[in-house]
Structures are given as structure tokens and as C-alpha cells.
Design a protein around this motif. Structure first.
Motif, short mmCIF file in Angstrom:
data_model
loop_
_atom_site.label_atom_id
_atom_site.label_comp_id
_atom_site.label_asym_id
_atom_site.label_seq_id
_atom_site.Cartn_x
_atom_site.Cartn_y
_atom_site.Cartn_z
N UNK A 332 6.53 1.31 3.22
CA UNK A 332 5.31 1.86 3.83
C UNK A 332 4.08 1.35 3.07
N UNK A 333 4.16 1.45 1.76
CA UNK A 333 3.01 1.04 0.95
C UNK A 333 2.72 -0.46 1.14
N UNK A 334 3.77 -1.25 1.22
CA UNK A 334 3.57 -2.68 1.44
C UNK A 334 2.91 -2.90 2.81
N UNK A 335 3.38 -2.17 3.83
CA UNK A 335 2.81 -2.33 5.16
C UNK A 335 1.33 -1.92 5.17
N UNK A 336 0.97 -0.97 4.30
CA UNK A 336 -0.41 -0.49 4.28
C UNK A 336 -1.28 -1.33 3.35
#
Lengths: 422, 261
Positions: A332-336
Motif C-alpha cells: 500500500x505504502x509503495x502504491x501511495x
């Protein structure tokens, strides 16, 4: 920058709170490692500091010759039951030592137990007959009045200098200087001075210098002679000198002088075949103790490293589990928009928080334990700031190092895979 | 033939809109994009020469059966994966050859992700979740907080800022996710089966929210296999075997269908 760091730490704490028990247990690993290192070092340091202090007080430039009772053979013991046992060092030997080592300061010491009395106050204590140089060789100072002089020696004067404790026992309310005390049954001595408090032993029997009275060697010989009755075996013993202290100008000469003295004494007819004296070289003892201390510290360091290592392996283990569990969060953090370095930072901060927390509490506990030991076991301890910082620093640093691999694994996950992870 | 007339009117309206679209900026563009995977000895051609454009203000649905290349297309659109060959332009800039850090920046600045399973971070509050995209841009502070509050209000969750995701219903979580996707003012929202985990009422609420956002100039790309969801978009891009099968204008299609959705 600081706000960001605070934010990272806060986030780290939040994530660690997800698994309170697990985080606590991991922290405990570090905690006990750090605490035990600090406590062990403090106890070790305290013990060796005490020993080293004793040896230093004996004087690092001194060589101490002490009379000791020779081991008796059965035959001699039986035959001498009624006779006087004679052993130890002689007055003459001190002169010979002075001739042999002209650069040295030589002091004769005679010790005997006598009751001392002043009015209603009295007690059994050790009287030391000695010479002018005693003060210099033992590195003591006069608190009040004066020390013995050559004139006192020549006159065989009945003068006495009191140790601090003895002075307080005999003169609880008045200034002792100028007053007289009774030594033994009939000898009156005038008090000419009181020494500063020393807090160290005068002889191997444990009497401290502060409990002793000091009188001129000549007076002691004239009043009390050379023979004493040993109350334990009900026998008379003749000992001229209990100790000869030899102070050399520098530490470099100590070992050579000790060898020369030993050789000289062994050459004497009277000492042949019986070991009735003992040579103590405080410098040697000090060096040995220091070597022991170094060894001890090395062993401690190894044990410490192992216990810290175990704690840090715990951290690595937990971080690996955390990373696996939170694969999705990483996705999630990478996608954000998180870069790899952000992910590395996040997990490093968590590892760092774990180890720093453990380290901090460990420092607290590690300082409490020596305090308790000192209070309840009366063992001296010594907490040294560098040790505390070392233990804390190592735990925190190694915690971060061991957090690197899990963090690296987290950062290098494929974001697509990570997002798909259940 | 009142119905036809009405439908015709709608069609005309939509035609006008489609014509206008030629003048609107292209914000995302595929130019002959291929994405091949090597699986042992075989090469799987997940995307096999796709060209398409998303313009500002578009509402585009991407549909196709499983294996049609939907997911691969989503990953590339989202900057999570790179084409094997071809160009992917975001805001006019080819991002297909960017390194990991730069591609992360593209995701963080230009794209607003909305996932099927909401994907909020469980240990963070709603407010903190909203701030995550800005955190990685180094833009967290008073402004980000004000913006989070505004967007939470906008999606109808103004009073839930301090709640944890698990304290919210699925629909509410997805609203938070939509607000989060809007935090960085992205070029477009990229929704992956955004209503797949929701019941039909909540699904409708979320799709209504998308409609609500459109007047603000929000561009939406939604990948789905649900025709009901796709119908709500202006256009549907159909994928088949890694290629574009057809691009359907849903407004004209609806018209041809007699006005019945």
C-alpha cells in the motif's frame, strides 16, 4: 526534518503496539542484556577498584619486609614448648638494608597489643613503635599537633601520636594534644599529635591505622622489650621488628631492590632454612591485579557481547516476522508513493525503537542492581559512565544493524506482489 | 416516438461531449504497449500492443474477462509495473523507463489509487491514513491536515478523523480510501474493482460519490468485471487477449438501448 523523525518514531511505536507482547518480549531480550552488562561491569569495577586502592595505599614505590612465624617441625615444637620462640627481622638488618640501598628510605616498625586508657575510656589496641620516616613512607598526614622527631627517638621520650579513631575513643570531648594516656599498666605517654583519617589497614590482622597509637621506636624497645606472649599458644615469642618498610625513589627501582633484599636476607645465617620473613611488593601486586582486571574486563566484554547479540538476534527475528506480516502494508505504502528508502527507514526506526527502549530500561535496571548489591551485600560497586554508554550504544547500534536485513527485504518486495498478499 | 426523440437528445448531448474531448488534455496515454512475462519456456503476452488515451475529465471503465490483461494494464497505469516495450505517458512524460525512485514519485504525485479491499493501514487513524500520500512527498503539516479534514468532509466522514479503519463499515472505509486518493491532487483516480467488496446499496453510494466528484474535474479510470459498474462510466474499454477489443461510448450505447440502463 525533526518533525519527520518524530513522525517516524511515532509511527514505529504505533506499529509496535500492534503486537504488544511480542514487542515487550523482544525488548526484554535487549533489556536484560544491557542491564547485566552494566551491573557486571559495575560490580567488577567496584571489586577491583577496592583491591587496586589497597595496593596503591601500600605505596607503589615501597618494598615491605614482614616478619612471619616460621612453620614449626614437630620436633622443634615439642622441644621449644617451654622456651621462647625467636624469629623475624632484626634492628641491625634495617641498617644493613640502608647501607645496601643508600637511595632508599628505611623505616622500622614494631607492633604490640596493649590496653590504653584515658580516664574512664579505655580499650585494647595496637601500639606501633616506629621512626620519623614512617609518615613519609606510608603517605600519612598529621591532622593536629606534630609527628615524632629525631629528638623524641634520642630521648626515648614517652610521647604518642594517635590515629583518628583511637583519638576519638579516648578523647570523645576534648583535644588530646598535650594530655596523657596510660599504655599498658604503668607507662604514661603524652599525646603530641593526631593523624588524619586513613581508613586502611595497619597490619594483616585487620587493625586499621586509625586505631593505632604511634610511639618512638626507642621508647617502645625500652618500655616494652622485644618479647611478647602469644596468648593463643601460651608461649613467649621474641620478635625484634615486625616490619621494615623500604621506600625507593621511583617505581623503576622497586623490582631490582626487592630481589636484592631477598638475596641479602637469604644469605643471613639466622634466616637460613626457615622462612621467617616475607617480602611484599605492592607494585607487583598492583600490576597483577591490573592484569587480572584487564582479563576480567575482557571476559565481561565477551559475555556482554554475547548477551547483546542474543537480544539483537531476537530483534532481527521479530522484524523478519513483522515484515512478512505487513507485506500488504508495504505494498500500500509503495502504491501511495513510498520509495524504497522510505520503507527501509520505517522498519529501521522500528528496530531502533525496540532496541533503544530495551537499552534505556536496561540502563535503569543495570544501575539499580549495583545499588542494591551495595546496599544489601555491602559490596563496593562502581558504575562508570563510559560503560553505560557503551552498553546502550552497542545495543542500539547492533539493533539497527540487525534491523537492516529485514528492512532491506521489505523495501525490495515487488509492490504488485505485495499488494496481492493476503 | 417520444422515447427516441429523448434518446436522440441525449445522444446529441453526448456527441457534443465526445467532440469536445478532442480538445481536452491527454493525461495518460498508452502507445503500443506490450507486457510480456517469461514463464519457464513460454512467453505470456499479457498486453499485446495496446494504445489508448485518457483525457482530463474522462470517466473510463476497463473491462474484460480474466486473463484479458486487465490487471496488467492496471499495474502499468498505476506505475507499479513497466511495459516490456512501448510508451506509457503520464502528463505528457514517458514514465516507462523511469527508475524505481522516480516511478514512486509518479505514483505519489500523479495517481490516486483506490483498491477493492480498501487497503487502509490498520494501525493508523483516518486522519493519519489520509496523510500517508503526502508524507512521502514531505508535505505533512498544518496544510495537509486541513486538506484531510476538507476531503473527509467531502466524502461524508468529517466526524470520523480519529477513528481506526476497523471501526468503520466497508463503505466508510472505501470513502476514506477515495479521500486518500484525492489528497495529492492526482491527474487521475485509478480504481481497482472499487466496489467489489461492497453490497449493492453501498456500491451505489460509492458510484454516486464518483459522480459527485466529477464536477470538480476529477478524472476516473475504473477497472472492473461488473457491467453495472462499467455502465456508470462514460466509456468502456474492452480488453481481449491483451488487446483492445472495442471502445464503447456508454451514453450512445444507453441511447441505442432505448434509455434503459
Amino acid at each position: 526534518m525533526i518533525a519527520d523523525t518524530m513522525r517516524m518514531v511515532k509511527l514505529g511505536l504505533k506499529s509496535l503496539m500492534l503486537h504488544k507482547l511480542r514487542s515487550c518480549l523482544t525488548t526484554a531480550g535487549i533489556l536484560f542484556g544491557v542491564a547485566s552488562v552494566i551491573a557486571m561491569l559495575a560490580v567488577g569495577e567496584g571489586a577491583s577498584a577496592e583491591t587496586l586502592k589497597q595496593y596503591r595505599e601500600m605505596g607503589v614505590t615501597n618494598v615491605l619486609l614482614r616478619s612471619q612465624k616460621p612453620e614449626e617441625t614437630q620436633q622443634s615444637s615439642a622441644s621449644s614448648m617451654m622456651s621462647t620462640l625467636s624469629y623475624g627481622l632484626f634492628y641491625q638488618e634495617a641498617d644493613r638494608i640502608q647501607n645496601l640501598l643508600p637511595q632508599a628510605t628505611v623505616v622500622r616498625v614494631r607492633e604490640f597489643q596493649r590496653p590504653v586508657m584515658r580516664g574512664e575510656n579505655w580499650g585494647q589496641t595496637m601500639i606501633i613503635g616506629t621512626e620519623v620516616n614512617f609518615l613519609e613512607v606510608t603517605n600519612m598526614k598529621v591532622h593536629e599537633g606534630r609527628w615524632l622527631t629525631e629528638l623524641d627517638q634520642q630521648r626515648q621520650a614517652n610521647v604518642c601520636v594517635l590515629g583518628e579513631r583511637l583519638a576519638r575513643m579516648l578523647f570523645p570531648l576534648e583535644n588530646p594534644v598535650g594530655k596523657t594516656i596510660l599504655v599498658g599498666i604503668e607507662d604514661r605517654f603524652e599525646i603530641i599529635g593526631v593523624l588524619e583519617y586513613q581508613g586502611r589497614a595497619a597490619s594483616p590482622n585487620g587493625t586499621t591505622l586509625d586505631q593505632c597509637g604511634f610511639i618512638p621506636m626507642t621508647s617502645s624497645r625500652r618500655r616494652f622489650g622485644d618479647t611478647v606472649r602469644n596468648p593463643l599458644i601460651n608461649r613467649w615469642e621474641q620478635v625484634e621488628l615486625h616490619e621494615i618498610k623500604v621506600k625507593l625513589p621511583s617505581t623503576a627501582e622497586v623490582e631490582g631492590a626487592a630481589a636484592v633484599l631477598d638475596q641479602m636476607l637469604q644469605g643471613e645465617q639466622v634466616h637460613r632454612n626457615k622462612k621467617d620473613y616475607e617480602i611484599t611488593v605492592p607494585l607487583e601486586l598492583l600490576r597483577k591485579a591490573e592484569a587480572t582486571e584487564r582479563m576480567f574486563n575482557l571476559v565481561l566484554a565477551v559475555i556482554a557481547s554475547i548477551s547483546l547479540l542474543v537480544g539483537d538476534i531476537g530483534i532481527m527475528n521479530v522484524m523478519l516476522a513483522t515484515v512478512t506480516e505487513r507485506t500488504r502494508e508495504i505494498g500500500i505504502r509503495r502504491a501511495l508513493g513510498a520509495k524504497k528508502k522510505h520503507i527501509v527507514q520505517q522498519f529501521l526506526v522500528e528496530a531502533g525503537v525496540l532496541s533503544a527502549l530495551g537499552g534505556l530500561v536496561g540502563v535503569g535496571l543495570g544501575m539499580l542492581v549495583p545499588y542494591g548489591i551495595e546496599k544489601y551485600f555491602k559490596q563496593p560497586t562502581d558504575i562508570q559512565a563510559p560503560h553505560v554508554m557503551l552498553a546502550f550504544g552497542i545495543s542500539a547500534a547492533v539493533g539497527v544493524v540487525f534491523g537492516l536485513y529485514p528492512a532491506w527485504r521489505a523495501a525490495n518486495m515487488d509492490p504488485v506482489e505485495a499488494l496481492r498478499h493476503e | 416516438m417520444a422515447a427516441t426523440a429523448a434518446a436522440g437528445a441525449v445522444a446529441t448531448d453526448e456527441d457534443a461531449r465526445v467532440t469536445q474531448s478532442a480538445e481536452r488534455t491527454i493525461i495518460a496515454e498508452f502507445v503500443d504497449v506490450h507486457r510480456h512475462y517469461v514463464m519457464g519456456k513460454n512467453v505470456v503476452k499479457a498486453l499485446n500492443g495496446i494504445s489508448m488515451q485518457v483525457r482530463k475529465g474522462d470517466y473510463l471503465a476497463i473491462m474484460g474477462r480474466s486473463g484479458s490483461g486487465k490487471s496488467t494494464m492496471l499495474n502499468i497505469l498505476g506505475g507499479l509495473d513497466r511495459p516490456t516495450t512501448g510508451e506509457y505517458r503520464v502528463g505528457g512524460r514517458d514514465v516507462s523507463k523511469l527508475n524505481d525512485d522516480d516511478l514512486s514519485d509518479v505514483r505519489g504525485r500523479e495517481i490516486g489509487f483506490i483498491f477493492q479491499s480498501f487497503n487502509l493501514i490498520p494501525q493508523l487513524t483516518v486522519l493519519e491514513n489520509l496523510e500517508v500520500p503526502l508524507f512521502y512527498q514531505g508535505r505533512v503539516g498544518r496544510e495537509s491536515r486541513a486538506k484531510a479534514e476538507y476531503l473527509a468532509e467531502r466524502v461524508g466522514l468529517g466526524k470520523r478523523l480519529e477513528h481506526r479503519p476497523l471501526e468503520l463499515s466497508g463503505g466508510q472505509q472505501q470513502r476514506v480510501a477515495i479521500a486518500r486518493a484525492l489528497m495529492n491532487d492526482p491527474l487521475f483516480l485509478l480504481a481497482d474493482e472499487a466496489t467489489g467488496n461492497l453490497d449493492s446499496n453501498t456500491e451505489k453510494e460509492i458510484l454516486d460519490l464518483f459522480d459527485d466528484l466529477r464536477p470538480d474535474g476529477v478524472t476516473i479510470v475504473i477497472v472492473t468485471h461488473n457491467p453495472k459498474v462499467a455502465e456508470r462510466a462514460d466509456q468502456t474499454l474492452w480488453l481481449k487477449d491483451g488487446q483492445v477489443e472495442k471502445l464503447v461510448n456508454n451514453r450512445t450505447a444507453v441511447a441505442a438501448n432505448g434509455g434503459h440502463p
